[in-house]
Design an enzyme around this catalytic site. Structure first.
Site, mmCIF file in Angstrom:
data_model
loop_
_atom_site.group_PDB
_atom_site.id
_atom_site.type_symbol
_atom_site.label_atom_id
_atom_site.label_comp_id
_atom_site.label_asym_id
_atom_site.label_seq_id
_atom_site.Cartn_x
_atom_site.Cartn_y
_atom_site.Cartn_z
ATOM 1 N N ARG A 91 0.894 -1.205 0.002
ATOM 2 C CA ARG A 91 0.008 0.080 0.143
ATOM 3 C C ARG A 91 0.913 1.139 -0.086
ATOM 4 O O ARG A 91 1.901 1.436 0.738
ATOM 5 C CB ARG A 91 -0.816 -0.019 1.155
ATOM 6 C CG ARG A 91 -1.814 1.230 1.289
ATOM 7 C CD ARG A 91 -2.730 1.087 2.407
ATOM 8 N NE ARG A 91 -3.331 2.397 2.203
ATOM 9 C CZ ARG A 91 -3.365 3.287 3.744
ATOM 10 N NH1 ARG A 91 -3.008 2.914 4.692
ATOM 11 N NH2 ARG A 91 -4.258 4.227 3.783
ATOM 12 N N GLU A 142 -7.762 8.010 6.421
ATOM 13 C CA GLU A 142 -8.065 8.628 7.643
ATOM 14 C C GLU A 142 -8.649 9.989 7.562
ATOM 15 O O GLU A 142 -8.130 10.994 8.078
ATOM 16 C CB GLU A 142 -6.864 8.708 8.536
ATOM 17 C CG GLU A 142 -6.471 7.318 8.673
ATOM 18 C CD GLU A 142 -5.253 6.919 9.918
ATOM 19 O OE1 GLU A 142 -4.676 8.058 10.181
ATOM 20 O OE2 GLU A 142 -4.935 5.989 10.244
ATOM 21 N N ASN A 201 -7.708 1.417 9.564
ATOM 22 C CA ASN A 201 -6.566 1.595 10.506
ATOM 23 C C ASN A 201 -6.695 1.562 11.587
ATOM 24 O O ASN A 201 -7.651 2.172 12.278
ATOM 25 C CB ASN A 201 -5.865 3.014 10.128
ATOM 26 C CG ASN A 201 -5.295 3.086 8.506
ATOM 27 O OD1 ASN A 201 -5.356 2.012 7.778
ATOM 28 N ND2 ASN A 201 -4.833 4.070 7.985
ATOM 29 N N GLU A 234 -3.857 -0.689 7.936
ATOM 30 C CA GLU A 234 -2.723 -0.229 8.704
ATOM 31 C C GLU A 234 -2.949 -0.869 10.203
ATOM 32 O O GLU A 234 -3.975 -0.885 10.625
ATOM 33 C CB GLU A 234 -2.705 1.310 8.900
ATOM 34 C CG GLU A 234 -2.041 2.071 7.916
ATOM 35 C CD GLU A 234 -1.718 3.447 7.972
ATOM 36 O OE1 GLU A 234 -1.766 3.706 9.296
ATOM 37 O OE2 GLU A 234 -1.846 4.318 6.967
HETATM 38 C C1 GBH Z 1 -1.725 6.650 10.825
HETATM 39 O O1 GBH Z 1 -2.309 7.603 11.678
HETATM 40 C C2 GBH Z 1 -1.387 7.274 9.615
HETATM 41 O O2 GBH Z 1 -2.030 6.855 8.369
HETATM 42 C C3 GBH Z 1 -0.009 6.875 9.269
HETATM 43 O O3 GBH Z 1 0.406 8.150 8.026
HETATM 44 C C4 GBH Z 1 1.162 7.153 10.425
HETATM 45 O O4 GBH Z 1 2.266 7.181 10.411
HETATM 46 C C5 GBH Z 1 0.565 6.039 11.329
HETATM 47 O O5 GBH Z 1 -0.759 5.944 11.701
HETATM 48 C C6 GBH Z 1 1.245 5.929 12.568
HETATM 49 O O6 GBH Z 1 0.809 7.120 13.246
HETATM 50 O O7 GBH Z 1 -5.987 8.474 21.722
HETATM 51 O O8 GBH Z 1 -6.643 6.245 21.649
HETATM 52 O O9 GBH Z 1 -7.076 7.538 19.763
HETATM 53 C C7 GBH Z 1 -2.771 7.074 12.952
HETATM 54 C C8 GBH Z 1 -3.906 7.467 13.500
HETATM 55 C C9 GBH Z 1 -4.988 8.356 15.407
HETATM 56 C C10 GBH Z 1 -3.763 6.203 15.509
HETATM 57 C C11 GBH Z 1 -4.889 8.562 16.972
HETATM 58 C C12 GBH Z 1 -3.485 6.498 17.351
HETATM 59 C C13 GBH Z 1 -4.104 7.917 19.043
HETATM 60 C C14 GBH Z 1 -4.498 6.837 20.189
HETATM 61 N N1 GBH Z 1 -3.742 7.655 15.251
HETATM 62 N N2 GBH Z 1 -4.752 7.304 17.675
HETATM 63 S S1 GBH Z 1 -6.049 7.334 20.939
#
Ligand code: GBH
Length: 535
Positions: A88, A179, A315, A437
């Site tokens: 991906r 996302e 994801n 993801e």
């Molecule tokens: C992804 O986003 C992205 O698509 C990617 O580009 C990035 O590198 C990868 O993840 C790693 O960060 O407070 O419990 O919600 C991640 C989205 C949203 C996942 C917020 C974790 C935080 C924990 N994130 N969430 S919580």
């Protein structure tokens, strides 16, 4: 004695996946490509944001990243070596249209042609994300970016058309957006991501989300009407959702409120996007809570949205408890650790001078000069209250028994199983669910420590086991899984300080080193699942 690969004793059973299950790994353009001014590429909001003082934790940017712009052939060789069959990746809009509109930049098209040809020769199927956060800067500055309504929607659809036209002969798996929750809330609510807006968190994220959904639906309509019949691909969207478990509580009526709070968070987080895509409209409870701050779809738009995905891209990284926030209580992710993803605290606390480390400093943003306070916490000092987190009205915490990864995110494998079952139950998505993801950041100070990334192997093993239970025991139709990330990369606002890769990158030499996890994952791919090994 028999044990599972990377797993603990006592669970010796093989976990085979359904035939044809897609095992892959993922990256995105800005995070790996570099070559930020090459091949006629235009500037994106991430080029500009990363070059703005104070926005990226380690002061870095994606100018060079992994230099995949020049080294993709080497990376494809590493994929082939692992037996990886699905990759991906995303396309940088600014390589195809440097300012976001107008004819295709042929040098940019040529670059992705080389990448796609290389993948094809290696027998690797590309899953292509059309938009992974790197909006052309011109669209932001001149047209208000994702706030810009029809203009940006139509610009996106034209860009998507160029992608289908030029690459659809080889790309059979399209993802319109990565996302939308992050684009809306982190880009326009907390402002931690480009374009870094946090001035109207109670309004802008909802407008942005609305425009993203409409752009998605229009692009899908275009693909289905003009390309699908002869290109024979599928198209969907990737949404992120971490699982919310009700905070355990002895008092039954309070526990009920926590159950409601957890369900409310799931709908605010994932239902916000998935309900329109599967049902044609926002969740009822969001409409009630938000009133006229939530834009409304017309009947025509509802019809266009409903059923606008050929698979459900998810994801998923972590789990938190959710509790119903009482008046005056902090909302969002509340943690005593400074590693917390973000913290929204009450007025007084947020303004406390002790949480600022300096007097205001002037920084250049893409809107001109701004005065900001640098914060000891990651949270920007100018986060306004009254945004998405307050609307959701829940407080997220972690269990002290849960282990944490290097992002400060809890490792809770069963959360994935529950998340998958919730999606299956609510949407029964045609085409199934693809985990686009899942992965783990580990602290790796050098190549030697990265080579023994047992913590990542344990994480992947745990999450893959639970995904298997979801399929076999809960009847979830899950058809694919992608590890984030194929290679260490630019982790957005955290720069190069966080490593998610199956391959280590030495950022001085750009040398790639396979980690233990890449070898372990190669065995999973070969076995189509987790198999017992002699220990
Ligand atoms: C992804 O986003 C992205 O698509 C990617 O580009 C990035 O590198 C990868 O993840 C790693 O960060 O407070 O419990 O919600 C991640 C989205 C949203 C996942 C917020 C974790 C935080 C924990 N994130 N969430 S919580």
């Amino acid at each position: 004695m028999v044990r599972e690969i990377g797993g603990a004793c006592g669970e010796p059973k093989a976990r085979r996946f359904p035939a044809g299950f897609a095992w892959g790994s993922a990256t995105s353009a800005y995070q790996v490509e570099g070559g930020w001014t090459e091949g006629g590429k235009g500037r994106s909001i991430w080029d500009s944001f990363a070059h703005t003082a104070g926005k990226i934790a380690d002061g870095s940017d994606g100018d060079m990243a992994d230099d995949q712009y020049h080294r993709f052939a080497e990376d494809v060789r590493l994929m082939a070596k692992m037996g990886l069959r699905h990759y991906r990746m995303s396309i940088a809009w600014t390589r195809i249209q440097p300012t976001g509109t107008g004819p295709a930049n042929l040098e940019g098209v040529a670059f992705y042609n080389r990448v796609l040809d290389c993948l094809q020769e290696a027998g690797i199927e590309p899953w292509v994300t059309i938009y992974h956060w790197d909006l052309p800067l011109a669209l932001q500055v001149e047209r208000d970016g994702w706030l810009g309504g029809e203009y940006v929607i139509n610009a996106y659809v034209e860009y998507a058309r160029l992608c289908f036209h030029h690459f659809g002969d080889r790309v059979k798996r399209w993802i319109t957006f990565n996302e939308p929750w992050c684009v809306s809330v982190v880009g326009f609510g907390t402002g931690e991501h480009a374009p870094g807006r946090n001035w109207q968190p109670q309004r802008e994220p909802y407008i942005v989300a609305h425009n993203l959904l409409l752009a998605h639906a229009k692009a899908v309509k275009l693909y289905r009407e003009q390309y699908k019949s002869w290109q024979e691909g599928i198209i969907g969207i990737t949404m992120n959702s971490d699982w919310r478990e009700p905070l355990p509580e002895d008092n039954p009526s309070r526990y009920m409120r926590n159950c409601e709070a957890a369900e409310r968070t799931r709908q605010f987080f994932l239902g916000w996007f998935a309900d329109p895509v599967y049902f044609g409209d926002y969740p009822q409870l969001m409409k009630v809570r938000l009133g006229d701050r939530l834009p409304a779809f017309t009947p025509v738009e509802k019809a266009m949205l409903k059923g606008s995905a050929d698979f459900f891209g998810l994801n998923h990284y972590t789990t938190t408890y959710a509790a119903d926030a009482l008046p005056g209580m902090a909302v969002g992710f509340v943690s005593t650790e400074s590693k917390a993803d973000w913290v929204l605290v009450s007025d007084e606390e947020d303004d406390a001078p002790s949480s600022r480390d300096t007097d205001p400093v002037e920084v250049q943003s893409i809107y001109g000069w701004e005065k900001v306070h640098r914060h000891k916490k990651k949270t920007p000092s100018n986060v306004a209250l009254g945004g998405w987190f307050t609307d959701c009205g829940t407080q997220w915490t972690c269990d002290k028994e849960w282990s944490m990864n290097d992002m400060g995110w809890a490792v809770v494998p069963w959360g994935l199983r529950k998340q998958l079952a919730w999606i299956q139950d609510r949407y029964s998505p045609p085409g199934g669910i693809i985990v686009t993801e899942n992965g783990c950041a580990c602290k790796e100070d050098d190549a030697a420590s990265a080579k023994c990334d047992n913590q990542r192997v344990a994480y992947l093993h745990g999450y893959i086991s639970e995904m298997h239970k979801a399929i076999v025991e809960d009847g979830v139709d899950c058809r694919g899984y992608f590890v984030w990330a194929f290679i260490d990369n630019f982790e957005w606002a955290l720069g190069y300080s966080k490593r998610f890769g199956l391959h280590w990158v030495d950022y001085n030499t750009l040398e790639r080193v396979p980690k233990e996890s890449s070898k372990w994952y190669a065995k999973v791919i070969a076995a189509n699942g987790l198999v017992p090994v002699d220990g």
